[in-house]
Design a protein around this motif. Structure first.
Motif, PDB file in Angstrom:
ATOM      1  N   SER A  21       0.884  -1.210   0.160  1.00 56.45           N
ATOM      2  CA  SER A  21      -0.125  -0.063  -0.101  1.00 56.45           C
ATOM      3  C   SER A  21       0.954   1.437  -0.070  1.00 56.45           C
ATOM      4  CB  SER A  21      -0.828   0.064   0.972  1.00 56.45           C
ATOM      5  OG  SER A  21      -1.708   1.155   1.396  1.00 56.45           O
ATOM      6  N   ASN A  22       1.664   1.229   0.601  1.00 54.97           N
ATOM      7  CA  ASN A  22       2.652   2.450   0.983  1.00 54.97           C
ATOM      8  C   ASN A  22       3.665   2.567  -0.341  1.00 54.97           C
ATOM      9  OD1 ASN A  22       2.386   2.872   3.444  1.00 54.97           O
ATOM     10  ND2 ASN A  22       3.751   1.739   4.323  1.00 54.97           N
ATOM     11  N   GLU A  23       3.896   1.705  -1.116  1.00 55.09           N
ATOM     12  CA  GLU A  23       4.627   1.645  -2.525  1.00 55.09           C
ATOM     13  C   GLU A  23       3.682   2.117  -3.265  1.00 55.09           C
ATOM     14  OE1 GLU A  23       6.169  -2.258  -3.895  1.00 55.09           O
ATOM     15  OE2 GLU A  23       7.225  -2.458  -1.994  1.00 55.09           O
ATOM     16  N   LEU A  24       2.391   1.797  -3.476  1.00 53.60           N
ATOM     17  CA  LEU A  24       1.454   2.361  -4.315  1.00 53.60           C
ATOM     18  C   LEU A  24       1.255   3.686  -4.197  1.00 53.60           C
ATOM     19  CD1 LEU A  24      -1.052  -0.868  -4.578  1.00 53.60           C
ATOM     20  CD2 LEU A  24       0.366   0.191  -6.568  1.00 53.60           C
ATOM     21  N   ASN A  25       0.996   3.971  -2.750  1.00 57.97           N
ATOM     22  CA  ASN A  25       0.827   5.470  -2.553  1.00 57.97           C
ATOM     23  C   ASN A  25       1.974   6.277  -3.052  1.00 57.97           C
ATOM     24  OD1 ASN A  25      -0.453   7.688  -1.054  1.00 57.97           O
ATOM     25  ND2 ASN A  25       1.322   7.636   0.134  1.00 57.97           N
ATOM     26  N   ASN A  26       3.031   6.034  -2.786  1.00 55.42           N
ATOM     27  CA  ASN A  26       4.313   6.650  -3.574  1.00 55.42           C
ATOM     28  C   ASN A  26       4.125   6.778  -5.162  1.00 55.42           C
ATOM     29  OD1 ASN A  26       5.391   6.706  -0.949  1.00 55.42           O
ATOM     30  ND2 ASN A  26       6.735   5.139  -0.991  1.00 55.42           N
ATOM     31  N   GLU A  27       3.751   5.826  -5.463  1.00 51.06           N
ATOM     32  CA  GLU A  27       3.729   5.879  -6.983  1.00 51.06           C
ATOM     33  C   GLU A  27       2.502   6.758  -7.538  1.00 51.06           C
ATOM     34  OE1 GLU A  27       2.414   2.783 -10.875  1.00 51.06           O
ATOM     35  OE2 GLU A  27       2.968   1.878  -8.854  1.00 51.06           O
ATOM     36  N   PRO A  52      -7.062   0.050   4.128  1.00 51.48           N
ATOM     37  CA  PRO A  52      -7.603   1.145   4.401  1.00 51.48           C
ATOM     38  C   PRO A  52      -7.583   2.062   5.384  1.00 51.48           C
ATOM     39  CG  PRO A  52      -8.949  -1.078   4.024  1.00 51.48           C
ATOM     40  CD  PRO A  52      -7.455  -1.248   4.289  1.00 51.48           C
ATOM     41  N   GLU A  53      -6.616   1.715   6.132  1.00 51.19           N
ATOM     42  CA  GLU A  53      -6.051   2.676   7.179  1.00 51.19           C
ATOM     43  C   GLU A  53      -4.652   3.364   6.983  1.00 51.19           C
ATOM     44  OE1 GLU A  53      -5.780   0.273  10.911  1.00 51.19           O
ATOM     45  OE2 GLU A  53      -8.088  -0.389  10.735  1.00 51.19           O
ATOM     46  N   ASN A  54      -4.190   3.378   5.881  1.00 51.71           N
ATOM     47  CA  ASN A  54      -3.384   4.158   5.308  1.00 51.71           C
ATOM     48  C   ASN A  54      -3.685   5.530   5.217  1.00 51.71           C
ATOM     49  OD1 ASN A  54      -1.179   5.289   4.138  1.00 51.71           O
ATOM     50  ND2 ASN A  54      -0.859   3.540   2.692  1.00 51.71           N
ATOM     51  N   ASN A  55      -3.265   6.356   6.012  1.00 47.34           N
ATOM     52  CA  ASN A  55      -3.858   7.893   6.217  1.00 47.34           C
ATOM     53  C   ASN A  55      -2.925   8.731   5.077  1.00 47.34           C
ATOM     54  OD1 ASN A  55      -1.444   9.786   7.564  1.00 47.34           O
ATOM     55  ND2 ASN A  55      -1.469   7.791   8.425  1.00 47.34           N
ATOM     56  N   TYR A  56      -1.849   8.133   4.811  1.00 51.16           N
ATOM     57  CA  TYR A  56      -1.234   8.860   3.842  1.00 51.16           C
ATOM     58  C   TYR A  56      -1.762   8.574   2.433  1.00 51.16           C
ATOM     59  CZ  TYR A  56       2.409   8.601   7.309  1.00 51.16           C
ATOM     60  OH  TYR A  56       3.236   8.835   8.408  1.00 51.16           O
ATOM     61  N   ALA A  57      -2.417   7.620   2.066  1.00 47.23           N
ATOM     62  CA  ALA A  57      -3.043   7.448   1.048  1.00 47.23           C
ATOM     63  C   ALA A  57      -4.426   8.020   0.706  1.00 47.23           C
ATOM     64  CB  ALA A  57      -3.292   5.849   0.701  1.00 47.23           C
ATOM     65  N   TRP A  58      -5.239   8.246   1.831  1.00 46.88           N
ATOM     66  CA  TRP A  58      -6.287   8.975   1.780  1.00 46.88           C
ATOM     67  C   TRP A  58      -5.858  10.464   1.608  1.00 46.88           C
ATOM     68  CZ3 TRP A  58     -10.814   7.226   1.200  1.00 46.88           C
ATOM     69  CH2 TRP A  58     -11.200   5.874   1.598  1.00 46.88           C
ATOM     70  N   GLY A  59      -4.929  10.714   2.313  1.00 46.73           N
ATOM     71  CA  GLY A  59      -4.489  12.310   1.960  1.00 46.73           C
ATOM     72  C   GLY A  59      -3.851  12.543   0.671  1.00 46.73           C
ATOM     73  N   THR A  60      -3.230  11.512  -0.040  1.00 44.23           N
ATOM     74  CA  THR A  60      -2.911  11.784  -1.278  1.00 44.23           C
ATOM     75  C   THR A  60      -4.183  11.581  -2.248  1.00 44.23           C
ATOM     76  OG1 THR A  60      -0.755  10.526  -1.123  1.00 44.23           O
ATOM     77  CG2 THR A  60      -1.517  10.621  -3.233  1.00 44.23           C
ATOM     78  N   LEU A  75     -13.352  15.777  -0.143  1.00 39.33           N
ATOM     79  CA  LEU A  75     -13.757  16.216   1.195  1.00 39.33           C
ATOM     80  C   LEU A  75     -13.971  14.771   1.806  1.00 39.33           C
ATOM     81  CD1 LEU A  75     -14.488  18.388   3.249  1.00 39.33           C
ATOM     82  CD2 LEU A  75     -17.066  18.087   2.581  1.00 39.33           C
ATOM     83  N   ILE A  76     -14.804  13.831   1.241  1.00 35.22           N
ATOM     84  CA  ILE A  76     -14.806  12.412   1.735  1.00 35.22           C
ATOM     85  C   ILE A  76     -13.498  11.727   2.167  1.00 35.22           C
ATOM     86  CG2 ILE A  76     -15.661  10.258   1.150  1.00 35.22           C
ATOM     87  CD1 ILE A  76     -17.797  11.496  -0.427  1.00 35.22           C
ATOM     88  N   ALA A  77     -12.303  12.061   1.281  1.00 34.35           N
ATOM     89  CA  ALA A  77     -11.242  11.340   1.231  1.00 34.35           C
ATOM     90  C   ALA A  77     -10.540  11.939   2.423  1.00 34.35           C
ATOM     91  CB  ALA A  77     -10.282  11.485  -0.017  1.00 34.35           C
ATOM     92  N   ILE A  78     -10.563  13.552   2.615  1.00 37.67           N
ATOM     93  CA  ILE A  78      -9.684  13.927   3.633  1.00 37.67           C
ATOM     94  C   ILE A  78     -10.279  13.686   4.996  1.00 37.67           C
ATOM     95  CG2 ILE A  78     -10.745  16.368   3.806  1.00 37.67           C
ATOM     96  CD1 ILE A  78      -6.894  15.564   3.747  1.00 37.67           C
TER      97      ILE A  78
END
Length: 294
Positions: A21-27, A52-60, A75-78
């Motif tokens: 998940s972190n790798e995909l978020n960075n991509e 689903p608990e990856n806050n960085y991905a939701w922020g991205t 707004l839903i994502a943040i």
């Protein structure tokens, strides 16, 4: 022991999902930085699906959606990111920025649709000018789909349909254009022209079918003369499909079937020709020959 192993496997899978998940978020973040927002959105959604608990991905995701002017979704994502990290100052500021824009996304989408509709309409017009009417019709329908309330693509559609001799459909299109722009003189004049043609479209199509049928029959006859009987049969069937009342095509079909020694079918074909021209001496002679071979 088995229970412990199950727990280890579960922990390992969870750790793998978090890492992926972190790798995909960075991509996704890199794609966003490159301006590839749609692609970035697909990738960040995969990141969230894995964890689903990856806050960085939701922020991205919130950031990407902002770049796409999709503020309601942003707004839903943040809010999801803030559910996981309630007091994160970056997320709090991002939410304030999003809230200032919420409600403008529909307006932005509308402007984008209008712009795309104009581009597609211009493309359809250019295709029409090049004589590519069927292709132009497909494109102008896309223009209408993008902005059904613009009279321009409806007028273009009416013009294309006129070139295709589809006057009844052209009348529907021009009426829609005039409903949106009642006083447009170009549209009014176009409607008058279409109305003069309405009713003639079926007749025009019939003439076109007859002409095409005759062309195909001539082609089938030439193929038969070259000894290509199977190919000739396929073509003459197309001629008959275009105009079932083409007695020449039925006669050609009977002749081809005779050459293929398919006399039962040849008899059916020559009978169809004689229904259309009952006393034709050539057809009567051909029928006699066929019956002699049955």
């Amino acid at each position: 022991m088995a229970t412990c192993m199950v727990g280890v496997i579960a922990d390992s899978t969870e750790a793998t999902n978090e890492s992926k998940s972190n790798e995909l978020n960075n991509e996704a973040y890199s794609l966003q930085e490159s301006g590839n927002f749609e692609e970035a959105l697909l990738v960040v959604n995969q990141s969230i699906e894995l964890n689903p608990e990856n806050n960085y991905a939701w922020g991205t995701k919130a950031s990407i959606l902002m770049n796409l002017n999709r503020y309601d979704e942003a707004l839903i994502a943040i809010d999801e990111a803030l559910t996981l990290i309630p007091d994160d100052p970056t997320y709090v500021e991002m939410k304030k920025s999003i809230e200032q824009n919420v409600g403008t996304s529909d307006e932005s989408t509308e402007v984008t649709n209008e712009s795309l509709s104009k581009e597609l309409n211009n493309e359809a017009y250019a295709l029409q000018e090049s004589g590519k009417y069927d292709e132009a019709l497909l494109v102008v329908d896309q223009a209408i789909e993008q902005d059904p309330n613009s009279h321009y693509p409806w007028g273009t559609k009416a013009s294309i349909l006129m070139h295709l001799n589809r006057y009844d459909e052209a009348l529907i299109a021009i009426d829609k254009a005039l409903e949106l722009s009642p006083n447009d003189s170009t549209l009014i004049n176009m409607k008058k022209t279409i109305e003069q043609k309405v009713g003639g479209s079926d007749e025009s199509a019939e003439v076109s079918n007859e002409s095409k049928s005759n062309e195909l029959n001539n082609e089938a006859y030439s193929l038969q003369e070259s000894g290509k009987f199977d190919e000739a049969l396929l073509v003459v069937d197309q001629a008959i499909e275009q105009n079932p009342k083409n007695n020449y095509a039925w006669g050609t079909k009977a002749s081809i079937l005779m050459n293929l020694n398919r006399y039962d079918e040849a008899l059916i074909a020559i009978d169809e020709a004689l229904k259309l021209i009952p006393d034709d001496p050539n057809y009567l002679k051909m029928k006699s020959t066929i019956e002699g071979n049955l």
